[in-house]
Scaffold this motif. Structure first.
Motif, mmCIF file in Angstrom:
data_model
loop_
_atom_site.group_PDB
_atom_site.id
_atom_site.type_symbol
_atom_site.label_atom_id
_atom_site.label_comp_id
_atom_site.label_asym_id
_atom_site.label_seq_id
_atom_site.Cartn_x
_atom_site.Cartn_y
_atom_site.Cartn_z
ATOM 1 N N PRO A 584 0.814 -1.222 0.000
ATOM 2 C CA PRO A 584 0.000 0.000 0.000
ATOM 3 C C PRO A 584 0.847 1.271 0.000
ATOM 4 C CG PRO A 584 -0.829 -1.582 1.599
ATOM 5 C CD PRO A 584 0.484 -2.119 1.128
ATOM 6 N N ALA A 585 1.951 1.266 0.775
ATOM 7 C CA ALA A 585 2.804 2.449 0.809
ATOM 8 C C ALA A 585 3.423 2.710 -0.564
ATOM 9 C CB ALA A 585 3.896 2.279 1.850
ATOM 10 N N GLY A 586 3.859 1.653 -1.250
ATOM 11 C CA GLY A 586 4.420 1.807 -2.580
ATOM 12 C C GLY A 586 3.403 2.334 -3.568
ATOM 13 N N THR A 587 2.167 1.806 -3.489
ATOM 14 C CA THR A 587 1.108 2.283 -4.381
ATOM 15 C C THR A 587 0.815 3.752 -4.135
ATOM 16 O OG1 THR A 587 0.129 0.069 -4.453
ATOM 17 C CG2 THR A 587 -1.273 1.930 -5.087
ATOM 18 N N ALA A 588 0.760 4.146 -2.831
ATOM 19 C CA ALA A 588 0.513 5.546 -2.498
ATOM 20 C C ALA A 588 1.645 6.434 -2.993
ATOM 21 C CB ALA A 588 0.335 5.697 -0.990
#
Length: 891
Positions: A584-588
């Protein structure tokens, strides 16, 4: 003398039957002076010849040699085409051509001086008045204008061709602003690199004496009262057909390249708008057609000329060459009278005849032309009188589209007859011939008929071997002393394909022309002079306001391109890192970077406007557009294209190696566009090389200061925009960590940060490095420090203890940065309504810095850059994206 044709490459050469070929005789044997070249061609073989053709094309690209073709895609570099096989001319043949060209120059010079002087040719009836006075090249406002010395015709180009029997004919005289000499010199430079051994062994006559004669001739036409004349080259601009040649000559001769807006007439004198003051101009080498040179007395709607230039010429305060009005000598009807005039004026026959020509203003000529319409080439006496046949793709664009190049350039007008208004009688239908007959009968004095020539052929390298192509030779002469000097050789052109016109606009290919010396050539004349040194030109006097503006924009577009490519590259890497969507952090982080791309580029819509969410979900097309859409403001390709335009506008100020870098960049991005990371990497390497050239190869004169100031303004603004788009909102720790790392990578500061701060990334320390560090070349403080240095070094600075308007704005930004507290800036002040917190002080601070930087650019422009046309003042928009858009176009 002939020799047996060597095998392989030369043996496969098949010139057309019944035509004269330059390399082989009627029996297929190699002519004596071609034997050495023939052996070399066979020794190299076809594959090696193709490799050398590719090498020649690369060298031309690296030197930035262009020829603008109308209607081309501006994103693609307009290449100059050079065939690697030279054309050989013996010393004996050349001696005859040289003598004939000098004779022709003397005759045309006499005619020009008479037509704008006593007009004895008209008084005695040797020329009919309607032939001269009806021609648009005869300009009454130029009557009485004369250059100092014996020559009113300073330069001349003569187009020559051989017929099927090998006889040489004159096809056309170019006297308006004859072009092509610069291309011929560049061809020679490239050929000497591609075939170094052959070139040395062939004992080819050098071209350097012609360049020296051109320089000394320009000095000689200045007023005798001027000891050290100021000389400029007047160009229509970077979009002219032959813009490369204009800059090439200016650089090689050491003169300023100017456009009409760079010059002004005051108190009867011509002055150049330099950075610090108006500089007097004594001689203008014009590459602009006469009609466009003065909107007051000539073409009123021209923006290419200098109001009052004709009056300055009348007062003899400036010498313009070729003389204003010299285009009258390109009158096609005049050709029919030259043999008689040579006998009467020079007392001798023409040494080289023109193509048989009949002027329809004479009853005998009209009768002959009308009786032979189906076998003659029909030409108007001037292009403005022409009659275009529907579907004739060989017609060049009208002069209104090609000021300073149409007909004068090496491709304009097509000296083989394929030009505007030229008609081939045998290609017309019966109805078309009847219509042409009516037009000629209505105004017979505006038409001529000429015999068709079956042009000789020369060997040209094709994919499967040597091909025979029809050829023309343009020779060049320049006035010097009491005679003319002719360039040994010249510019040969061949048809790009069978049946095509020999015109660069139609795809013609150039060839180097080698005049073979019978013995080693002795060096005559040198550039180095003896005696006391001449006074140096002040640095601020050697650059025009327009060139300085182009240098500033060159710096700005280089930084824009570099900023975009760095963010594109890190976005590309992050998408690959988190392609599966499981982090999720990478996608954000990827979403933040995509939004940052829209902010940094200032592009419409993008990832934050209407439809942004859909593009976020599938960003491939938008990312592709941000990289390669050359017509979309804000993209990488757009910035590179504008960078190239700015470089062309300041070409006389840049080092020759600059074009190595620019050509590489064009090939990588504009000609084979791709979003591949390898492409981005190559473009970045070119941008870094360009920055290195600016740092290590340019003198720290005012031009360099403008270039560097443009870089500092844009790098600072790009940094502020990137920070605003990435760190003014607080997110979860994992996402912020990835964002900070991506930011540092994009800002080329990750290694420094890791070395200096060994802990995990923190916003406060990132801001310390990116905003406040005076020793970090990527920091805001560094940009403002260097920008202040540049502004204080510019001409016209008010002096110690005072500040220019641009400097005041930058000092305000510098002061704000000095008192900034990064701990307070990094603090959050509220939420966005979701889980993210806003850093409002940081956002406002960055916005203010960005706006001040753009405002300083406006102040710099207002103080130093003369507007070409009246323009509405641009207030710096409150929205920095609008500011970037307003600064997105060269004026």
């Amino acid at each position: 003398m002939t020799t047996t044709a060597p095998a392989d490459v030369v043996a496969g050469y098949r010139p057309p039957a019944g035509a004269f070929d330059e390399m082989v005789d009627d029996d297929g044997r190699v002519r004596g002076h071609w034997s050495q070249v023939g052996r070399v061609l066979d020794g190299l073989g076809l594959d090696e010849l193709h490799r050398r053709r590719t090498e020649a094309a690369r060298l031309l690209d690296d030197d930035g040699v262009t020829y603008n073709v109308y209607g081309r895609n501006r994103a693609i570099a307009p290449r100059w085409a050079l065939d690697p096989l030279p054309v050989l001319v013996t010393s004996e043949d050349w001696a005859r051509i040289e003598s004939a060209v000098i004779q022709r120059a003397e005759l045309l010079n006499w005619i020009l001086a008479d037509l704008y002087g006593p007009r004895e040719l008209l008084r005695r009836g040797w020329l009919p008045p309607e032939l001269i006075f009806d021609h648009p090249g005869f300009l009454r406002p130029c009557d009485g204008i004369a250059l100092p010395g014996a020559h009113q015709l300073f330069t001349l180009a003569v187009d020559l061709a051989r017929d099927a029997e090998g006889r040489t004919w004159v096809l056309a005289d170019r006297t308006q602003a004859p072009s092509g000499a610069g291309y011929a010199i560049e061809n020679r430079v490239v050929m000497s690199r591609v075939f170094p051994s052959l070139y040395r062994d062939a004992q080819v006559h050098r071209l350097a004496p012609f360049v020296r004669a051109l320089r000394s001739g320009l000095q000689a036409v200045a007023s005798p009262a001027v000891s050290d004349p100021r000389i400029v080259v007047l160009t229509p601009g970077a979009q002219s057909e032959t813009a490369f040649e204009h800059a090439f000559l200016a650089a090689h001769l050491g003169y300023s390249l100017v456009e009409g807006a760079d010059l002004v007439v005051q108190e009867g004198r011509v002055w150049m708008r330099s950075l610090a003051r108006l500089e007097p101009v004594d001689v203008i080498l014009r590459r602009v057609d006469t009609w466009f040179c003065d909107p007051l007395e000539l073409r009123a709607r021209s923006y290419l000329g200098v109001p009052g230039l004709v009056e300055a010429c009348r007062r003899a305060t400036v010498s313009v060459v070729n003389t204003l009005g010299s285009g009258v000598l390109e009158n096609a009807g005049l050709v029919a009278f030259l043999p008689r005039l040579a006998e009467r004026v020079l007392g001798e026959p023409l040494e080289l005849d023109s193509v048989p020509t009949w002027w329809c203003g004479e009853p005998a000529g009209l009768s002959h032309v009308l009786a032979n319409l189906d076998r003659l080439v029909i030409k108007p006496t001037a292009r403005a009188f022409g009659w275009g046949v529907a579907g004739d793709a060989r017609a060049a664009p009208p002069s209104s589209q090609a000021p300073g190049g149409n007909g004068a350039g090496p491709g304009g007008g097509g000296p083989d007859g394929a030009g505007p208004g030229v008609v081939f009688g045998w290609e017309l239908s019966a109805d078309q011939r009847d219509e042409l007959r009516r037009r000629i009968e209505a105004q017979p004095y505006r038409w001529v008929g000429q015999d068709q020539l079956s042009l000789s052929s020369v060997p040209t390298l094709g994919e499967g071997g040597l091909l025979a192509r029809r050829s023309l030779l343009r020779t060049f002469a320049v006035a010097g002393g009491d005679s003319y000097l002719v360039m040994p050789g010249g510019l040969t052109r061949v048809a790009g394909r069978d049946g095509a016109a020999i015109s660069n606009q139609a795809g013609a290919v150039s060839k180097d022309t080698w005049v073979l010396a019978s013995e080693p050539e002795q060096m005559a004349g040198v550039w180095l002079a003896t005696g006391p040194p001449a006074p140096a030109v002040a640095p601020d006097a050697s650059i025009s306001s327009r060139s300085a503006e182009n240098l500033a924009w060159l710096g700005r577009y280089a930084e824009r391109a570099e900023g975009v490519v760095r963010v594109l590259r890190v976005t590309h890497d992050r998408r690959n890192d988190f392609a599966d969507g499981s982090n999720p952090a990478g996608t954000a982080c990827v979403r933040v970077l995509l939004a940052a791309l829209t902010e940094v580029t200032g592009t419409d819509s993008g990832f934050t406007g209407e439809g942004g969410e859909a593009r976020m979900a599938d960003p491939g097309d938008e990312l592709q557009s941000l990289a390669i859409a050359a017509d979309r403001p804000g993209t990488l390709a757009f910035a590179v294209r504008r960078l190239v335009d700015a470089a062309h506008g300041a070409r006389d100020q840049l080092s020759m190696d600059t074009w190595l870098v620019i050509s590489s960049m064009q090939r990588d991005l504009l000609e084979v566009p791709s979003l591949e990371r390898a492409t981005l990497q190559r473009v970045l390497v070119s941008l870094l090389a360009l920055a290195g050239l600016g740092s290590e190869s340019l003198v720290r004169d005012p031009g360099w200061r403008f270039l560097d100031a443009g870089r500092r303004i844009e790098r600072g603004a790009q940094l502020a925009a990137l920070l605003r788009a990435t760190v003014t909102v607080e997110r979860d720790v994992a996402t912020d960590s990835l964002i900070l790392e991506s930011l540092l990578i994009a800002a080329e500061s990750i290694i420094t940060y890791r070395r200096r701060y060994r802990s995990h990334a923190q916003l406060e320390t990132v801001l310390d490095l990116m905003l406040l560090d005076p020793d970090n070349p990527r920091s805001m403080r560094y940009q403002l420090d260097r920008l202040l240095e540049d502004l204080r070094a510019l001409p016209g600075h008010p002096g110690v203890g005072r500040a220019s308007e641009a400097e005041k704005i930058v000092l305000e930004a510098w002061t704000a940065l000095q008192v900034a507290d990064t701990a307070l800036l990094a603090a959050t002040t509220g939420t966005t309504g979701t889980t993210a917190s806003v850093r409002a002080p940081l956002a406002g601070f960055l916005l203010d810095l960005e706006r001040r930087l753009y405002a300083s650019a406006d102040a710099l422009a207002a103080a130093h850059f003369a507007p070409v046309l009246p323009q509405q003042a641009l207030a710096t928009p409150a929205d920095p994206r609008a500011a970037r858009a307003s600064h997105g176009f060269l004026p």
